[in-house]
Design a protein around this motif. Structure first.
Motif, PDB file in Angstrom:
ATOM      1  N   ALA A   1       0.809  -1.220   0.000  1.00  0.00           N
ATOM      2  CA  ALA A   1       0.000   0.000   0.000  1.00  0.00           C
ATOM      3  C   ALA A   1       0.841   1.268   0.000  1.00  0.00           C
ATOM      4  O   ALA A   1       0.327   2.360  -0.256  1.00  0.00           O
ATOM      5  CB  ALA A   1      -0.928   0.001   1.204  1.00  0.00           C
ATOM      6  N   ARG A   2       2.135   1.128   0.288  1.00  0.00           N
ATOM      7  CA  ARG A   2       3.000   2.316   0.356  1.00  0.00           C
ATOM      8  C   ARG A   2       3.393   2.790  -1.032  1.00  0.00           C
ATOM      9  O   ARG A   2       3.554   2.004  -1.966  1.00  0.00           O
ATOM     10  CB  ARG A   2       4.255   2.006   1.176  1.00  0.00           C
ATOM     11  N   LEU A   3       3.577   4.109  -1.144  1.00  0.00           N
ATOM     12  CA  LEU A   3       4.027   4.706  -2.401  1.00  0.00           C
ATOM     13  C   LEU A   3       5.547   4.654  -2.470  1.00  0.00           C
ATOM     14  O   LEU A   3       6.234   4.568  -1.451  1.00  0.00           O
ATOM     15  CB  LEU A   3       3.543   6.152  -2.503  1.00  0.00           C
ATOM     16  N   ARG A   4       6.048   4.706  -3.683  1.00  0.00           N
ATOM     17  CA  ARG A   4       7.495   4.727  -3.879  1.00  0.00           C
ATOM     18  C   ARG A   4       7.820   5.746  -4.965  1.00  0.00           C
ATOM     19  O   ARG A   4       7.270   5.705  -6.058  1.00  0.00           O
ATOM     20  CB  ARG A   4       8.009   3.338  -4.278  1.00  0.00           C
ATOM     21  N   PHE A   5       8.734   6.668  -4.642  1.00  0.00           N
ATOM     22  CA  PHE A   5       9.108   7.732  -5.571  1.00  0.00           C
ATOM     23  C   PHE A   5      10.619   7.762  -5.760  1.00  0.00           C
ATOM     24  O   PHE A   5      11.379   7.380  -4.870  1.00  0.00           O
ATOM     25  CB  PHE A   5       8.653   9.103  -5.045  1.00  0.00           C
ATOM     26  N   SER A   6      11.015   8.258  -6.911  1.00  0.00           N
ATOM     27  CA  SER A   6      12.427   8.501  -7.158  1.00  0.00           C
ATOM     28  C   SER A   6      12.899   9.662  -6.284  1.00  0.00           C
ATOM     29  O   SER A   6      12.138  10.598  -6.010  1.00  0.00           O
ATOM     30  CB  SER A   6      12.641   8.850  -8.644  1.00  0.00           C
ATOM     31  N   LYS A   7      14.138   9.625  -5.836  1.00  0.00           N
ATOM     32  CA  LYS A   7      14.681  10.687  -4.998  1.00  0.00           C
ATOM     33  C   LYS A   7      15.349  11.792  -5.825  1.00  0.00           C
ATOM     34  O   LYS A   7      15.944  12.714  -5.271  1.00  0.00           O
ATOM     35  CB  LYS A   7      15.694  10.102  -4.008  1.00  0.00           C
ATOM     36  N   ARG A   8      15.226  11.677  -7.129  1.00  0.00           N
ATOM     37  CA  ARG A   8      15.859  12.658  -8.005  1.00  0.00           C
ATOM     38  C   ARG A   8      15.038  13.946  -8.052  1.00  0.00           C
ATOM     39  O   ARG A   8      13.815  13.917  -8.173  1.00  0.00           O
ATOM     40  CB  ARG A   8      15.971  12.078  -9.427  1.00  0.00           C
TER      41      ARG A   8
ATOM     42  N   ALA B   1      -4.333  -2.712  -2.483  1.00  0.00           N
ATOM     43  CA  ALA B   1      -3.737  -2.883  -1.157  1.00  0.00           C
ATOM     44  C   ALA B   1      -4.301  -1.870  -0.168  1.00  0.00           C
ATOM     45  O   ALA B   1      -4.557  -2.194   1.002  1.00  0.00           O
ATOM     46  CB  ALA B   1      -2.218  -2.750  -1.248  1.00  0.00           C
ATOM     47  N   ARG B   2      -4.532  -0.639  -0.620  1.00  0.00           N
ATOM     48  CA  ARG B   2      -5.051   0.397   0.260  1.00  0.00           C
ATOM     49  C   ARG B   2      -6.522   0.163   0.608  1.00  0.00           C
ATOM     50  O   ARG B   2      -6.951   0.462   1.722  1.00  0.00           O
ATOM     51  CB  ARG B   2      -4.848   1.777  -0.368  1.00  0.00           C
ATOM     52  N   LEU B   3      -7.286  -0.357  -0.348  1.00  0.00           N
ATOM     53  CA  LEU B   3      -8.690  -0.658  -0.060  1.00  0.00           C
ATOM     54  C   LEU B   3      -8.787  -1.709   1.041  1.00  0.00           C
ATOM     55  O   LEU B   3      -9.619  -1.610   1.950  1.00  0.00           O
ATOM     56  CB  LEU B   3      -9.410  -1.138  -1.320  1.00  0.00           C
ATOM     57  N   LEU B   4      -7.940  -2.719   0.956  1.00  0.00           N
ATOM     58  CA  LEU B   4      -7.920  -3.750   1.984  1.00  0.00           C
ATOM     59  C   LEU B   4      -7.462  -3.166   3.322  1.00  0.00           C
ATOM     60  O   LEU B   4      -8.023  -3.480   4.386  1.00  0.00           O
ATOM     61  CB  LEU B   4      -6.985  -4.886   1.569  1.00  0.00           C
ATOM     62  N   ALA B   5      -6.457  -2.291   3.266  1.00  0.00           N
ATOM     63  CA  ALA B   5      -5.898  -1.703   4.486  1.00  0.00           C
ATOM     64  C   ALA B   5      -6.932  -0.847   5.214  1.00  0.00           C
ATOM     65  O   ALA B   5      -7.140  -1.006   6.425  1.00  0.00           O
ATOM     66  CB  ALA B   5      -4.662  -0.880   4.152  1.00  0.00           C
ATOM     67  N   VAL B   6      -7.583   0.077   4.499  1.00  0.00           N
ATOM     68  CA  VAL B   6      -8.533   0.979   5.173  1.00  0.00           C
ATOM     69  C   VAL B   6      -9.796   0.237   5.597  1.00  0.00           C
ATOM     70  O   VAL B   6     -10.422   0.606   6.602  1.00  0.00           O
ATOM     71  CB  VAL B   6      -8.881   2.194   4.291  1.00  0.00           C
ATOM     72  N   SER B   7     -10.184  -0.795   4.862  1.00  0.00           N
ATOM     73  CA  SER B   7     -11.343  -1.591   5.275  1.00  0.00           C
ATOM     74  C   SER B   7     -11.038  -2.306   6.584  1.00  0.00           C
ATOM     75  O   SER B   7     -11.878  -2.340   7.497  1.00  0.00           O
ATOM     76  CB  SER B   7     -11.710  -2.602   4.189  1.00  0.00           C
ATOM     77  N   SER B   8      -9.835  -2.857   6.694  1.00  0.00           N
ATOM     78  CA  SER B   8      -9.424  -3.516   7.941  1.00  0.00           C
ATOM     79  C   SER B   8      -9.336  -2.507   9.085  1.00  0.00           C
ATOM     80  O   SER B   8      -9.763  -2.781  10.209  1.00  0.00           O
ATOM     81  CB  SER B   8      -8.071  -4.205   7.747  1.00  0.00           C
ATOM     82  N   ALA B   9      -8.785  -1.326   8.786  1.00  0.00           N
ATOM     83  CA  ALA B   9      -8.663  -0.286   9.810  1.00  0.00           C
ATOM     84  C   ALA B   9     -10.041   0.158  10.302  1.00  0.00           C
ATOM     85  O   ALA B   9     -10.220   0.436  11.495  1.00  0.00           O
ATOM     86  CB  ALA B   9      -7.890   0.910   9.249  1.00  0.00           C
ATOM     87  N   THR B  10     -10.990   0.234   9.400  1.00  0.00           N
ATOM     88  CA  THR B  10     -12.349   0.641   9.776  1.00  0.00           C
ATOM     89  C   THR B  10     -12.972  -0.369  10.734  1.00  0.00           C
ATOM     90  O   THR B  10     -13.595  -0.001  11.734  1.00  0.00           O
ATOM     91  CB  THR B  10     -13.218   0.790   8.521  1.00  0.00           C
TER      92      THR B  10
END
Length: 316
Positions: free
Chosen positions: A35-42, A69-78
């Motif tokens: 669920a985490r985002l990943r970005f270039s550090k440039r 992944a985020r839908l599953l995460a926030v549904s579980s958190a709810t």
């Protein structure tokens, strides 16, 4: 009955629980690697207001696997937040039978039906934008409306499921039902619940600044944009939270704030000036429609939002 439950929690405990709900909800999307985002550090210098293109090894919030992944995460958190509310009420109602305790928790969380009038207040406010869509012939079953594009693809794509179903439902359960329940148990006034508790909802959106900063190049200009956009987002999510809290407390049901949240996500932010620029010959009628919607909303908000027997609005 209600007066006995007003001070089951201290105000400090209510604040801590509200913060815990926000942390659980927002934290859930960072707890899972998927669920985490990943970005270039440039760093990338870009023209003012222009976002950079996505790189191959990056993970952005609209990537399908990230959304899933985020839908599953926030549904579980709810579910966890609702369980916390149940545990809190259980601790203060040890003599209640499980059935009665569950029914009481469900009532506090607003899992009840609402009459129809609170559900149409938000569409009333959007009379102007709806009229513009009518002029554009893009309302359901008009000439430029297409079932496949405007219903199936828009609402049942992975992005649509997030924007129009899972996000509104889970956010209203956590930031309205759970947060307002603990403040109610702490004896908070309706005014405080309407105007203070939504700040938790607004603060829960601050983490979007991280994405904005990276998408716009990780420069000083990108940081400025992230800060400004975050302040604006905090402001309008808090104002929207005031409205949804009012609907929840007046109706005693989650249905009005959930449907309001869904409808606002569907309609987006009204743009009367832009719409008039596209149809200058309709300036008077568009302006009139917007004005009628605002006036109708202002006059009908109080009488239409109330549901007889609301747990929260009759407690005094």
């Amino acid at each position: 009955m209600h007066s006995e439950t007003l001070t089951l929690l201290s105000t400090t405990s209510a604040h801590l629980l509200a913060g815990l709900f926000a942390f659980t909800y927002v934290g859930s999307i960072y707890a899972s690697k998927g669920a985490r985002l990943r970005f270039s550090k440039r760093k990338v210098n870009l023209p003012e207001g222009q976002a950079r293109l996505k790189l191959q090894n990056e993970r952005w919030r609209d990537d399908p696997d990230v959304i899933k992944a985020r839908l599953l995460a926030v549904s579980s958190a709810t579910l966890i937040c609702c369980l916390i509310v149940f545990i809190v009420m259980k601790n203060f109602n040890r003599d209640d039978e499980f059935h009665n305790l569950t029914a009481n928790a469900w009532l506090h969380l607003g899992f009840t039906w609402s009459n129809a009038l609170p559900l149409v207040i938000t569409p009333l406010l959007f009379v102007g934008p709806l009229y513009v869509q009518f002029l554009e012939k893009s309302l359901p079953f008009q000439e430029d409306w297409d079932f496949e594009d405007d219903v199936l693809f828009r609402f049942f794509s992975i992005v649509g499921l997030r924007n129009y179903f899972v996000a509104p439902i889970t956010e209203e359960i956590v930031f309205r039902a759970c947060v307002l329940t603990v403040y109610h148990l702490a004896g908070a006034s309706r005014k405080k619940m309407i105007f203070l508790s939504p700040l938790v909802f607004g603060a829960a959106h601050v983490h979007h600044a991280f994405e904005t900063y990276h998408r716009y190049g990780r420069t000083a200009t990108a940081a400025k944009r992230a800060i400004i956009s975050t302040i604006i987002q905090f402001a309008y999510t808090s104002v929207f939270g005031f409205y949804c809290c009012y609907l929840f407390l007046r109706s005693g049901s989650l249905l009005p704030p959930i449907t309001a949240h869904m409808f606002c996500n569907i309609m987006g932010i009204p743009r009367p000036s832009y719409e008039i620029s596209l149809m200058p010959h309709r300036k008077l009628s568009i302006s009139t429609a917007y004005l009628l919607g605002i006036i109708g909303f202002a006059f009908m908000l109080k009488p239409w939002s109330y549901t007889d027997g609301s747990l929260y609005w009759q407690r005094n």
